[in-house]
Write a protein that holds these residues in place. Structure first.
Motif, short mmCIF file in Angstrom:
data_model
loop_
_atom_site.label_atom_id
_atom_site.label_comp_id
_atom_site.label_asym_id
_atom_site.label_seq_id
_atom_site.Cartn_x
_atom_site.Cartn_y
_atom_site.Cartn_z
N ASN A 1 33.56 53.31 37.98
CA ASN A 1 33.46 52.19 38.91
C ASN A 1 34.60 51.18 38.75
OD1 ASN A 1 31.04 52.87 40.30
ND2 ASN A 1 29.84 52.22 38.52
N TYR A 2 35.36 51.31 37.66
CA TYR A 2 36.40 50.32 37.37
C TYR A 2 37.77 50.98 37.25
CZ TYR A 2 32.33 47.47 36.42
OH TYR A 2 31.14 46.81 36.55
N SER A 3 37.93 52.14 37.86
CA SER A 3 39.20 52.85 37.77
C SER A 3 40.34 52.11 38.49
CB SER A 3 39.06 54.26 38.36
OG SER A 3 38.66 54.19 39.72
N ASN A 4 40.00 51.10 39.31
CA ASN A 4 41.03 50.32 40.00
C ASN A 4 41.70 49.29 39.11
OD1 ASN A 4 38.30 49.04 40.20
ND2 ASN A 4 39.51 47.33 41.01
N LEU A 5 41.10 48.98 37.97
CA LEU A 5 41.66 47.93 37.09
C LEU A 5 42.98 48.40 36.50
CD1 LEU A 5 38.43 46.77 35.23
CD2 LEU A 5 39.50 45.75 37.26
N GLN A 6 43.92 47.46 36.39
CA GLN A 6 45.25 47.79 35.86
C GLN A 6 45.88 46.54 35.28
OE1 GLN A 6 47.41 49.12 39.34
NE2 GLN A 6 47.82 47.04 40.01
N PRO A 7 46.79 46.70 34.31
CA PRO A 7 47.43 45.52 33.72
C PRO A 7 48.48 44.89 34.63
CG PRO A 7 48.30 47.52 32.74
CD PRO A 7 47.15 47.94 33.63
N GLN B 1 42.94 50.07 26.11
CA GLN B 1 43.80 51.00 26.83
C GLN B 1 45.04 50.33 27.41
OE1 GLN B 1 43.37 54.38 26.85
NE2 GLN B 1 41.76 53.84 25.38
N THR B 2 45.07 49.02 27.42
CA THR B 2 46.24 48.32 27.97
C THR B 2 47.07 47.62 26.90
OG1 THR B 2 44.94 46.32 28.39
CG2 THR B 2 45.10 47.93 30.19
N MET B 3 46.65 47.68 25.66
CA MET B 3 47.40 46.99 24.62
C MET B 3 48.76 47.66 24.44
SD MET B 3 45.28 48.30 21.27
CE MET B 3 46.12 47.10 20.25
#
Length: 346
Positions: free
Chosen positions: A194-200, A244-246
């Protein structure tokens, strides 16, 4: 309401982190040193004795309510284990007559694994032969029900989630590197979609409708919609987003620092989350302590709600050949260790 993460340095060093939230009462946790060759006997329901064993490996662990309940620990190989709450979904195996010698209650599984194994592969091979059961009598000693699941990581960075649902053992490869609480791990992986759209990366800044600018208000627009509440599903999503964004980090020393930054995002202050009220007493869930494990160097770091100074135990310097379990308080004094620097300006 615990949150656990696993991150890896560029040199392959695995770093583990977890918070311990609890709202019913002060856990009064201590730090234990359990020597090799310590003998255990698991208590089953109806005052029956279950599996007995002698641990092959020494380990340290954090207990609860002054009882020998390991809620988090690391053994002398670096293998690290966290016990997290899983209410409403954990259901263990049935006690079978004649199989008591292969049965242990769920709260003893952590001490058994820490004392016997150094590799995830060996744990995966051993667990199907065990019967992990529930002893309701232990609820009285703890003060609450004990539905739990486990996150376990070895020095190679291999990691698994262990759950018992509907009386069946489930072992999940911990590829995401995150665990919170209920529901089960599989559900959290599905919810992640449901949150696959999130990105840094921020959203495009040149969008408009009929000349009306849709420029974002500031940086961070790529993470708009990241849930901020304290429920287990929301904390799972946030933990995945953070880990996953670090940016890449070189080694374990940097990893301990970065894990600390992440874990601070899951601190829950007293009063924000309220589980109920008994008379004038408010039952508020809050963060009681946090652990970070440098698995390869076998260093266990922690801080508590009373003193946020990071402390460390180096297992490579401990003597695990003793003949008794040693206990020390997490805090020598339950107060913040504040260093005054006023005089540095003189």
């Amino acid at each position: 309401m615990c949150t656990s993460i696993l991150i890896k340095a560029q040199d392959g060093s695995p770093i583990y982190g977890r918070t311990m939230e609890w709202g019913g009462f002060d856990l009064r946790s201590d730090l234990l040193l359990v020597p090799r060759d310590t003998t255990f006997t698991s208590a089953l329901s109806d005052h029956k004795d279950g599996m007995a064993w002698q641990n092959q490996l020494g380990f340290i662990a954090i207990n609860a309510v002054k009882k020998p309940f390991a809620t988090d620990g690391m053994n002398e190989t670096g293998l690290t284990l966290g016990v997290l709450y899983m209410p409403g979904f954990a259901r263990y195996q049935d006690i079978m007559d004649g199989e008591e010698a292969a049965s242990l209650n769920n709260i003893d599984l952590a001490a058994y694994i820490l004392g016997q194994f150094g590799r995830i592969a060996d744990i995966k091979a051993a667990l199907p032969a065990l019967r992990v059961v529930y002893n309701k009598d232990l609820e009285k000693a703890f003060g609450a029900p004990i539905p739990i699941h486990w996150i376990i990581t070895d020095k190679a960075g291999d990691s698994i989630i262990v759950e018992y649902m509907d009386g069946q053992l489930q072992i999940h490869e911990n590829k995401i590197g995150v665990l919170t609480n209920s529901p089960g791990y599989d559900w959290h992986l599905l919810n992640l979609r449901n949150y696959s759209n999130l990105q840094p990366q921020d959203l495009p800044t040149d969008r408009e409708i009929n000349g009306v600018s849709l420029r974002p208000f500031g940086v961070g627009s790529g993470m708009h919609g990241l849930p901020g509440d304290s429920t287990p599903p929301s904390r799972f999503i946030r933990a995945v987003a953070f880990t996953q964004t670090m940016l890449p980090f070189a080694d374990a020393a940097h990893g301990v620092q970065e894990a600390g930054r992440i874990m601070h995002n899951f601190d829950i202050p007293r009063g924000l989350v309220r589980e109920g009220q008994h008379g004038d007493k408010i039952i508020a869930g809050y963060t009681q302590w946090t652990v970070i494990g440098d698995i390869r160097k076998k260093r266990d770091y922690y801080w508590t709600e009373f003193n946020r100074r990071m402390r460390m135990v180096d297992l490579s310097k401990l003597d695990f050949s003793g003949n008794q379990v040693l206990t020390i308080p997490l805090d020598k004094v339950r107060s913040e260790d504040i260093k005054e620097r006023t005089a540095d300006f003189s």
